[in-house]
Scaffold this active site. Structure first.
Site, short mmCIF file in Angstrom:
data_model
loop_
_atom_site.label_atom_id
_atom_site.label_comp_id
_atom_site.label_asym_id
_atom_site.label_seq_id
_atom_site.Cartn_x
_atom_site.Cartn_y
_atom_site.Cartn_z
N LYS A 183 -5.01 41.32 -21.30
CA LYS A 183 -5.69 42.61 -21.11
C LYS A 183 -6.41 42.64 -19.77
CE LYS A 183 -7.26 46.73 -21.89
NZ LYS A 183 -8.53 46.95 -21.32
N HIS A 186 -3.89 43.22 -17.17
CA HIS A 186 -3.52 44.64 -17.29
C HIS A 186 -4.49 45.49 -16.47
CE1 HIS A 186 -4.39 48.62 -18.99
NE2 HIS A 186 -3.12 48.70 -19.33
N ASN A 187 -5.78 45.21 -16.62
CA ASN A 187 -6.77 45.99 -15.90
C ASN A 187 -6.72 45.74 -14.40
OD1 ASN A 187 -7.50 46.72 -18.50
ND2 ASN A 187 -9.67 46.73 -18.04
N GLU A 190 -4.05 47.76 -13.26
CA GLU A 190 -4.54 49.15 -13.31
C GLU A 190 -5.33 49.48 -12.03
OE1 GLU A 190 -6.67 50.24 -17.03
OE2 GLU A 190 -8.37 50.78 -15.77
#
Ligand code: 6PG
Length: 477
Positions: A183, A186-187, A190
């Site tokens: 996660k 993922h960020n 992002e």
């Protein structure tokens, strides 16, 4: 009544997640530090499914069927530890605590280890998709034991987003902190995606001379092609929005200081520790911090530089096409870097993460969801040991086709003084990887000169040192 799942922490993410479980037919125990929130949830949304409102921790735990599944949706850090301390003594072996916050994976590893001694499964779980995703289907990245996933997986699959092919956007990422690690990356990706989009916008505005509304239309067009993604879609929405108070483009009335809550920064910090070059993600984090240095920017405003002179309308269209190429090529590079970091983390911590499965669960629900991720999945499915996304033939060919435009865009940006750290870092990474020789040989020579740090030769095994202060003959080290 016994609930199949419980959610404690009913701020917007927790509340929406609880509703999502209830809407999918599960009986959900709900609990919040201040009970008024719990009752408000049941009052407002009780019609959506079966909720059991619990006022105390004891009531909450008693409401859950065994093994208990307890989802914690509180702030990462201190508050998460406080909740664990409150609930752990009330639980029994086999029960599960699922942390759905944006925890640091190192905290998750520690908590998992501590609770394992008590026989409790601690499942650090990345959840992406914001408020809307939590309610209607997020992308879910659970870590923790395989055993816990057997009990939890089917429920998560039910509430998760579904990719275009119907596959649920959840998989058991790996043990202990693997879910929160993924996660985190993922960020980081992002942040990089957002930075690259920001640079594309700035170029279209300052070099091509388009208005925000025109740029919104360009992004809408891009969104029908290979850049098809949630972030491109919402970019068009934000750019076409007009401020009601002033009648100006919304983007012109918002202060240009980007904030951050930390996950992007962690991605870079951990990459530094793992020795993984995530230069594009790092530039995205630095670009946010630079934007926030108001005083420094103020003091630098008078520095010399070219004044951007917009292209003629006839040239602008061709330039916009080039920017699309640059954006796409840079995007491939930031995903390459992000997946490299996941592979390195997996190696370091023994997680055995399936990179194809990770790209598959990012296809829907999460903030970086994009058509593109299906192609990354295909690349890893075809070759699970792919050393780098750039080694995939399809991506390599696409970059080959894009690279002339990518370079031209950077030339234009440099000439006109438009900062494009994301595009530039991505291209530098690409060129460095392709290079036959890097100046690292010179670096090694310098290190040997000032510190006798030794070097290796291209033609012989072993380490060597040159007697720089003496006759400059070479000795084995
Ligand atoms: C998501 C997002 C989310 C993140 C926000 C804000 O996957 O749903 O990544 O978890 O917290 O996007 O992040 P910043 O405040 O750091 O920009």
């Amino acid at each position: 009544t016994s609930a199949q799942i419980g959610v404690t922490g009913l701020a917007v993410m927790g509340r929406n997640l609880a509703r999502n479980f209830a809407r999918n037919g599960y009986t959900v125990a709900v609990h919040n530090r201040t009970a008024s929130r719990t009752h408000a949830l049941v009052e407002e949304f009780g019609g959506e499914g079966d909720f059991v409102a619990a006022e105390t921790a004891k009531e909450f735990v008693a409401a859950l069927e065994r093994p208990r599944r307890l989802v914690v949706m509180v702030k990462a850090g201190e508050p998460t530890d406080a909740v664990i301390q409150e609930f752990a003594p009330l639980l029994e072996p086999g029960d599960m605590i699922i942390d759905g916050g944006n925890a640091h994976f190192a905290d998750t590893r520690r908590r998992e280890r501590e609770l394992r001694e008590q026989g409790i499964h601690f499942v650090g779980t990345g959840i992406s998709g914001g408020e809307e995703g939590a309610l209607n289907g997020p992308s879910i990245m659970p870590g923790g034991s395989r055993e816990s996933y057997e009990s939890l997986g089917p429920m998560l699959e039910k509430i998760s987003a579904k990719a275009a092919d119907g596959a649920p956007c959840v998989t058991h990422v790996g043990p202990d902190g693997a879910g929160h690690f993924v996660k985190m990356v993922h960020n980081g990706i992002e942040y990089a995606d957002m930075q690259l989009i920001g640079e594309a916008y700035q170029l279209l505005r300052d070099v091509a001379g388009y208005s925000p509304a025109e740029i919104a239309d360009i992004f809408r067009t891009w969104n029908t092609g290979r850049l098809d993604s949630y972030l491109i879609e919402i970019t068009a929405e934000v750019l076409s929005h007009v401020d009601a108070a002033t009648g100006k483009p919304f983007v012109d009335v918002v202060q240009d200081r980007a904030e951050q809550k930390g996950t992007g920064r962690w991605t870079v910090q951990i990459a530094l520790d793992l020795g993984v070059p995530v230069s594009g993600i790092a530039e995205a984090v630095f670009a946010r911090s630079l934007s926030g240095h108001t005083g420094l920017r103020e003091a630098s405003r008078g520095l010399a530089g070219p004044k951007a002179a917009p292209l003629s309308p006839s040239e602008a269209g061709a330039f916009a096409d080039r920017v699309e190429q640059a954006l796409y090529a840079s995007k491939i590079v930031s995903y390459t870097q992000g997946f490299h970091e996941i592979a390195a983390g997996s190696q370091e911590y023994g997680w055995d993460i399936d990179l194809g499965a990770v790209s598959a669960i990012w296809r829907g629900g999460c903030i970086i969801r994009a058509a593109f991720l299906d192609r990354i999945r295909a690349a890893y499915d075809a070759r699970p040991d792919l050393p780098s996304l750039l080694a995939d033939e399809t991506f390599a060919q696409e970059i080959a086709a894009a690279q002339d435009d990518w370079r031209e865009v950077l030339v234009a940006a440099t000439r006109q003084g438009v900062p494009t750290p994301g595009f530039a870092a991505a291209l530098a990474y690409y060129d460095a990887l392709r290079a036959e020789r890097l100046p690292a040989a010179l670096t090694q020579g310098q290190r040997d000169f000032f510190g006798a740090h030794t070097y290796r030769r291209t033609d012989r095994d072993g380490s060597f040192h040159t007697l720089w202060g003496g006759d400059r003959s070479e000795v084995p080290a």
